[in-house]
Design a protein around this motif. Structure first.
Motif, PDB file in Angstrom:
ATOM      1  N   HIS A   1       5.794  34.160  38.710  1.00  0.00           N
ATOM      2  CA  HIS A   1       6.712  33.899  37.599  1.00  0.00           C
ATOM      3  C   HIS A   1       6.042  33.170  36.449  1.00  0.00           C
ATOM      4  O   HIS A   1       6.631  33.053  35.365  1.00  0.00           O
ATOM      5  N   PHE A   2       4.796  32.703  36.654  1.00  0.00           N
ATOM      6  CA  PHE A   2       4.067  31.999  35.598  1.00  0.00           C
ATOM      7  C   PHE A   2       2.861  32.814  35.131  1.00  0.00           C
ATOM      8  O   PHE A   2       1.961  32.276  34.494  1.00  0.00           O
ATOM      9  N   ALA A   3       2.847  34.084  35.423  1.00  0.00           N
ATOM     10  CA  ALA A   3       1.750  34.929  34.976  1.00  0.00           C
ATOM     11  C   ALA A   3       1.810  35.116  33.457  1.00  0.00           C
ATOM     12  O   ALA A   3       2.843  34.886  32.803  1.00  0.00           O
ATOM     13  N   PHE A   4       0.685  35.542  32.896  1.00  0.00           N
ATOM     14  CA  PHE A   4       0.617  35.705  31.443  1.00  0.00           C
ATOM     15  C   PHE A   4       1.556  36.799  30.962  1.00  0.00           C
ATOM     16  O   PHE A   4       2.129  36.708  29.872  1.00  0.00           O
ATOM     17  N   ALA A   5       1.748  37.825  31.754  1.00  0.00           N
ATOM     18  CA  ALA A   5       2.636  38.922  31.352  1.00  0.00           C
ATOM     19  C   ALA A   5       4.094  38.508  31.314  1.00  0.00           C
ATOM     20  O   ALA A   5       4.910  39.166  30.653  1.00  0.00           O
ATOM     21  N   SER A   6       4.473  37.433  31.997  1.00  0.00           N
ATOM     22  CA  SER A   6       5.876  36.999  32.018  1.00  0.00           C
ATOM     23  C   SER A   6       6.338  36.437  30.685  1.00  0.00           C
ATOM     24  O   SER A   6       7.541  36.247  30.482  1.00  0.00           O
ATOM     25  N   PHE A   7       5.424  36.166  29.750  1.00  0.00           N
ATOM     26  CA  PHE A   7       5.794  35.671  28.428  1.00  0.00           C
ATOM     27  C   PHE A   7       6.213  36.804  27.491  1.00  0.00           C
ATOM     28  O   PHE A   7       6.652  36.521  26.371  1.00  0.00           O
ATOM     29  N   PHE A   8       6.065  38.026  27.904  1.00  0.00           N
ATOM     30  CA  PHE A   8       6.353  39.174  27.055  1.00  0.00           C
ATOM     31  C   PHE A   8       7.598  39.889  27.567  1.00  0.00           C
ATOM     32  O   PHE A   8       8.022  39.671  28.704  1.00  0.00           O
ATOM     33  N   PRO A   9       8.193  40.761  26.750  1.00  0.00           N
ATOM     34  CA  PRO A   9       9.360  41.539  27.229  1.00  0.00           C
ATOM     35  C   PRO A   9       9.003  42.416  28.419  1.00  0.00           C
ATOM     36  O   PRO A   9       7.838  42.778  28.630  1.00  0.00           O
ATOM     37  N   GLU A  10      10.014  42.753  29.196  1.00  0.00           N
ATOM     38  CA  GLU A  10       9.785  43.508  30.431  1.00  0.00           C
ATOM     39  C   GLU A  10       9.213  44.899  30.166  1.00  0.00           C
ATOM     40  O   GLU A  10       8.531  45.459  31.024  1.00  0.00           O
ATOM     41  N   ALA A  11       9.478  45.444  28.993  1.00  0.00           N
ATOM     42  CA  ALA A  11       8.990  46.801  28.712  1.00  0.00           C
ATOM     43  C   ALA A  11       7.472  46.856  28.602  1.00  0.00           C
ATOM     44  O   ALA A  11       6.849  47.864  28.945  1.00  0.00           O
TER      45      ALA A  11
ATOM     46  N   VAL B   1       1.635  46.712  30.901  1.00  0.00           N
ATOM     47  CA  VAL B   1       0.414  46.866  30.099  1.00  0.00           C
ATOM     48  C   VAL B   1      -0.272  45.526  29.895  1.00  0.00           C
ATOM     49  O   VAL B   1      -1.502  45.391  30.046  1.00  0.00           O
ATOM     50  N   VAL B   2       0.515  44.506  29.559  1.00  0.00           N
ATOM     51  CA  VAL B   2      -0.062  43.175  29.357  1.00  0.00           C
ATOM     52  C   VAL B   2      -0.645  42.645  30.658  1.00  0.00           C
ATOM     53  O   VAL B   2      -1.715  42.009  30.664  1.00  0.00           O
ATOM     54  N   GLY B   3       0.022  42.899  31.774  1.00  0.00           N
ATOM     55  CA  GLY B   3      -0.514  42.456  33.058  1.00  0.00           C
ATOM     56  C   GLY B   3      -1.837  43.124  33.402  1.00  0.00           C
ATOM     57  O   GLY B   3      -2.739  42.480  33.953  1.00  0.00           O
ATOM     58  N   LEU B   4      -1.974  44.403  33.071  1.00  0.00           N
ATOM     59  CA  LEU B   4      -3.240  45.094  33.318  1.00  0.00           C
ATOM     60  C   LEU B   4      -4.368  44.510  32.476  1.00  0.00           C
ATOM     61  O   LEU B   4      -5.467  44.237  32.984  1.00  0.00           O
ATOM     62  N   LEU B   5      -4.101  44.286  31.189  1.00  0.00           N
ATOM     63  CA  LEU B   5      -5.129  43.708  30.318  1.00  0.00           C
ATOM     64  C   LEU B   5      -5.469  42.278  30.741  1.00  0.00           C
ATOM     65  O   LEU B   5      -6.645  41.881  30.736  1.00  0.00           O
ATOM     66  N   ALA B   6      -4.452  41.504  31.103  1.00  0.00           N
ATOM     67  CA  ALA B   6      -4.702  40.134  31.542  1.00  0.00           C
ATOM     68  C   ALA B   6      -5.506  40.102  32.832  1.00  0.00           C
ATOM     69  O   ALA B   6      -6.369  39.231  33.025  1.00  0.00           O
ATOM     70  N   GLY B   7      -5.254  41.067  33.723  1.00  0.00           N
ATOM     71  CA  GLY B   7      -6.045  41.137  34.950  1.00  0.00           C
ATOM     72  C   GLY B   7      -7.507  41.453  34.688  1.00  0.00           C
ATOM     73  O   GLY B   7      -8.402  40.888  35.337  1.00  0.00           O
ATOM     74  N   LEU B   8      -7.771  42.325  33.723  1.00  0.00           N
ATOM     75  CA  LEU B   8      -9.154  42.633  33.375  1.00  0.00           C
ATOM     76  C   LEU B   8      -9.864  41.426  32.765  1.00  0.00           C
ATOM     77  O   LEU B   8     -11.023  41.125  33.098  1.00  0.00           O
ATOM     78  N   VAL B   9      -9.167  40.719  31.883  1.00  0.00           N
ATOM     79  CA  VAL B   9      -9.767  39.520  31.283  1.00  0.00           C
ATOM     80  C   VAL B   9     -10.009  38.452  32.340  1.00  0.00           C
ATOM     81  O   VAL B   9     -11.055  37.785  32.349  1.00  0.00           O
ATOM     82  N   HIS B  10      -9.062  38.281  33.247  1.00  0.00           N
ATOM     83  CA  HIS B  10      -9.231  37.281  34.299  1.00  0.00           C
ATOM     84  C   HIS B  10     -10.396  37.634  35.219  1.00  0.00           C
ATOM     85  O   HIS B  10     -11.170  36.749  35.641  1.00  0.00           O
ATOM     86  N   ALA B  11     -10.546  38.916  35.533  1.00  0.00           N
ATOM     87  CA  ALA B  11     -11.677  39.325  36.375  1.00  0.00           C
ATOM     88  C   ALA B  11     -13.015  39.059  35.684  1.00  0.00           C
ATOM     89  O   ALA B  11     -13.976  38.617  36.324  1.00  0.00           O
ATOM     90  N   ALA B  12     -13.053  39.279  34.361  1.00  0.00           N
ATOM     91  CA  ALA B  12     -14.291  38.995  33.623  1.00  0.00           C
ATOM     92  C   ALA B  12     -14.582  37.495  33.594  1.00  0.00           C
ATOM     93  O   ALA B  12     -15.742  37.068  33.745  1.00  0.00           O
ATOM     94  N   LEU B  13     -13.530  36.675  33.419  1.00  0.00           N
ATOM     95  CA  LEU B  13     -13.734  35.228  33.406  1.00  0.00           C
ATOM     96  C   LEU B  13     -14.119  34.700  34.785  1.00  0.00           C
ATOM     97  O   LEU B  13     -14.845  33.706  34.886  1.00  0.00           O
ATOM     98  N   VAL B  14     -13.638  35.340  35.831  1.00  0.00           N
ATOM     99  CA  VAL B  14     -14.039  34.920  37.183  1.00  0.00           C
ATOM    100  C   VAL B  14     -15.513  35.223  37.415  1.00  0.00           C
ATOM    101  O   VAL B  14     -16.236  34.428  38.045  1.00  0.00           O
ATOM    102  N   LYS B  15     -15.992  36.335  36.907  1.00  0.00           N
ATOM    103  CA  LYS B  15     -17.405  36.688  37.096  1.00  0.00           C
ATOM    104  C   LYS B  15     -18.334  35.702  36.398  1.00  0.00           C
ATOM    105  O   LYS B  15     -19.409  35.386  36.913  1.00  0.00           O
ATOM    106  N   ILE B  16     -17.935  35.209  35.240  1.00  0.00           N
ATOM    107  CA  ILE B  16     -18.776  34.228  34.546  1.00  0.00           C
ATOM    108  C   ILE B  16     -18.421  32.795  34.950  1.00  0.00           C
ATOM    109  O   ILE B  16     -18.878  31.837  34.323  1.00  0.00           O
ATOM    110  N   LYS B  17     -17.550  32.667  35.973  1.00  0.00           N
ATOM    111  CA  LYS B  17     -17.193  31.391  36.588  1.00  0.00           C
ATOM    112  C   LYS B  17     -16.492  30.433  35.612  1.00  0.00           C
ATOM    113  O   LYS B  17     -16.682  29.222  35.670  1.00  0.00           O
TER     114      LYS B  17
END
Length: 424
Positions: free
Chosen positions: A262-272, A276-292
């Motif tokens: 319920h506190f994910a980044f995509a929850s700040f946007f409308p449900e529609a 898409v926002v969750g997919l992009l946020a997941g990609l950014v988070h995966a990149a930030l995890v790789k660079i620690k």
């Protein structure tokens, strides 16, 4: 002209009419018409009393921040505090390097309504967030949000200057005020009490407040009511920095951060657009995890639990869970109390049934000796075929004297059963 008017008045009015007109004119002149100033003078003491009572119940951190905001506002009458203490992109980075403005820009206000919004935001944190976090954590959150929002906003204006080579983006822009901290506070309130209702008509929940305020500031900028985009940029970066801190870095009793859905980044946007926002946020988070820069989401399995296997994510504060449990228990108690109040009052059908039972009980006759009719019923046994059971009504019919008057007695309504006569 005045003399002609007075002479004409004397011609048409006698002495009595003049006295009446003079009294009426004096009454109209002496009558006090309520104005906005008198209404404000009436409500200001009440508002001042409530404000002082709310301020007295806060901690030292909230009182200190509020006092500094008021003092800097009074100082702004003599000195341009937005230039000396606000973030100016051209002076923030080398060679000037005015780094103290990252700390002070959130305390600077130039207008009375800005002071009221700043102090109100800080007091709301003291009432809603400080009991869950503590005074030290609230001070850390205040510093992190303001410093990060000022730094990112100044860097954005620097990049805009690099793209446009317009010096106004470096030296004409001053970033100050409560906008950055307000964004972080709304994000924190979404985390702790996102299901609370802010408006009932139309129904608006607190979890939608960050996006609605961002839209409101954008509309003010498009309409020209905001002089620059600095408040909009500060609010956006304040909300983003507050979410990153609460999501990944805030320390509490069970680790760091809050990785709940319920506190994910995509929850700040409308449900529609959330997928898409969750997919992009997941990609950014995966990149930030790789660079620690960010931590990877970790699941905990409690195998020794007495029930089935439970899965808990890091970031679930037991104080927050206890608060939600208390709210749920309070709602359940209120619902049970309403059910009990409804069941305490009998329905009309129940009252009618009780009245019918009382009438049936009262209409059953008693004999002169006080015994029931059923107990006084004669019973005759004889013959091999069994016994015959007769009621008092049958006895009265056989004698013929009981019903001589032609009036049927109440006991005649009792049904009589007799066995068939035996066949020879």
């Amino acid at each position: 002209m005045t003399e002609d008017w007075s002479s004409g008045l004397l011609l048409y009015c006698d002495q009595t009419d003049l006295i009446r007109l003079e009294a009426l004119f004096g009454h109209i002149c002496s009558r006090k018409i309520p104005t906005k100033q008198t209404k404000m003078n009436r409500y200001l003491p009440v508002a001042r009393q409530h404000f002082l009572a709310a301020l007295a119940s806060t901690s030292v951190v909230v009182k200190t921040i509020s006092a500094v905001v008021v003092l800097l506002y009074l100082l702004s009458w003599a000195v341009d505090t937005s230039y000396a203490l606000g973030v100016t992109p051209g002076y923030l980075f080398p060679p000037n390097f005015w780094v103290w403005t990252l700390v002070t820009h959130g305390l600077v206000e130039q207008h009375v309504w800005g002071v009221a919004a700043n102090v109100g935001t800080v007091m709301a944190c003291g009432r809603l967030l400080e009991p869950l976090w503590g005074a030290l954590e609230l001070l850390i959150f205040f510093a992190v949000v303001n410093v990060t929002a000022g730094l990112l906003a100044g860097l954005s204006y620097l990049l805009t200057y690099v793209a446009t080579f317009h010096l106004d983006f470096l030296f004409a822009v001053h970033i100050y005020g409560v906008a950055g901290f307000l964004g972080g506070v709304l994000v924190a309130l979404k985390q702790t009490m996102g299901d609370s209702t802010v408006l009932r008509v139309p129904q608006v929940r607190l979890k939608a407040a960050p996006a609605l305020v961002l839209l409101f500031l954008a509309l003010l900028r498009l309409s020209g009511l905001l002089d620059s985009c600095a408040p909009l940029a500060a609010y956006s970066y304040g909300a983003l920095s507050g979410w990153v801190y609460l999501r990944f870095y805030q320390r509490h009793s069970r680790g760091r951060g809050d990785m709940s859905d319920h506190f994910a980044f995509a929850s700040f946007f409308p449900e529609a657009v959330q997928p898409v926002v969750g997919l992009l946020a997941g990609l950014v988070h995966a990149a930030l995890v790789k660079i620690k820069v960010c931590r990877k989401m970790v699941k905990r399995y409690d195998v020794g639990a007495p029930s089935s296997i439970t899965i808990s994510l890091p970031g679930t504060d037991p104080q927050d869970a206890e608060r939600r449990r208390q709210l749920a228990l309070k709602a359940l108690n209120e619902r049970l109390k309403r059910v009990e109040d409804q069941s305490a009052w009998p329905s009309m059908d129940d009252e009618e049934d009780d009245d019918d039972d009382e009438v049936r009980t009262d209409t059953q006759p008693l004999l002169s000796d006080g015994r029931d009719t059923l107990s006084s019923t004669p019973r005759t046994f004889g013959g091999p075929t069994g016994a015959s059971l007769s009621s008092p009504s049958s006895a009265s019919h056989s004698g013929g004297t009981a019903s001589s008057s032609g009036v049927q007695h109440p006991e005649s309504s009792i049904i009589t059963f007799e066995d068939a006569s035996s066949r020879s």
